[in-house]
Design a protein around this motif. Structure first.
Motif: not given
Length: 229
Positions: A73-78, A185-190, A209-212
């Motif tokens: 599933r897509q990540a919720l953390r961002v 950059l932000i995605a890499r941090l998360f 597979f978007i934002n996993i």
């Protein structure tokens, strides 16, 4: 290979989290110089040597040459840090509009509402607006999570979009031409990113597979399944 070439978690139970199994796989590969892979088994994941075909008896796991489909599933953390404050604020206004009005008046050092404002009307409006903001924030946060489903099957990868009506795209392992990774950059941090699968004979991206979470680890796993490693 010996029985030790199938690594399970504490109590000889499968790893519940893919990331934990991936970390152990990388450590074993670095220290032993041998090839290790992650295999989906009943109840989670196992780390196995490249030549291992079956797991020890008593692990309730199927033959290691096959596995059940894994849903990602897509990540919720961002999006969570952005939408959660609006969700909480809306819930506060919906549940306690009187407290919200009193807090604002005290912060502005005002004795009360202006005489031309109807308190009941103000409280009713705040309650309605609060639940509206909370509902919209919840939809914006969780709707993409429900609407997008990514699956790794024994045959390949697939992407499903939609809640009531679903649109599904599939690419078989033997047809995968390339696996791209997009990670800002932000995605890499998360530790999240987007994987793009292109099939042989096509010019564009067939499955995303978007934002996993842990996209690099998942890409390495899929490359092993598709024979790319």
């Amino acid at each position: 290979m010996s029985e030790a070439d199938v690594i399970l978690d504490h109590g000889r139970q499968p790893f519940e989290q893919f990331e934990r199994a991936a970390w152990l796989r990388d450590v074993l590969a670095e220290r032993t110089g041998e090839s290790w892979r992650i295999q989906k088994v009943e109840g989670g994941f196992a780390v196995v040597g490249s030549e291992r075909k079956t797991v020890p008896e008593g692990t309730n796991a199927p033959d290691m040459t096959s596995f059940d489909s894994v849903t990602i599933r897509q990540a919720l953390r961002v999006s969570l840090p952005f939408y959660l404050p609006f969700l909480l604020l809306g819930a506060l206004l919906g549940l306690a509009p009187v407290l919200a009005v009193r807090t604002v008046l005290e912060a502005m050092h005002l004795p009360g509402l202006p005489a031309w404002l109807d308190p009941a009307l103000v409280i009713g409006f705040l309650r309605l607006a609060g639940w509206g903001v909370a509902t919209l924030s919840a939809l914006a946060l969780f709707l993409p999570w429900f609407a997008h489903r990514y699956v790794v099957t024994p045959e390949g990868v697939e992407q499903s979009i939609g809640i009531i009506a679903r649109e599904t795209h599939r690419v078989r392992f033997e047809d995968i031409r390339s696996i791209g990774l997009k990670q800002g950059l932000i995605a890499r941090l998360f530790n999240i990113g987007t994987l793009e699968f292109s099939a042989a004979g096509t010019d564009g991206v067939d499955v995303r597979f978007i934002n996993i979470v842990s996209p690099m680890k998942i890409r390495e796993w899929i490359e092993q399944l598709s024979g790319g490693s």
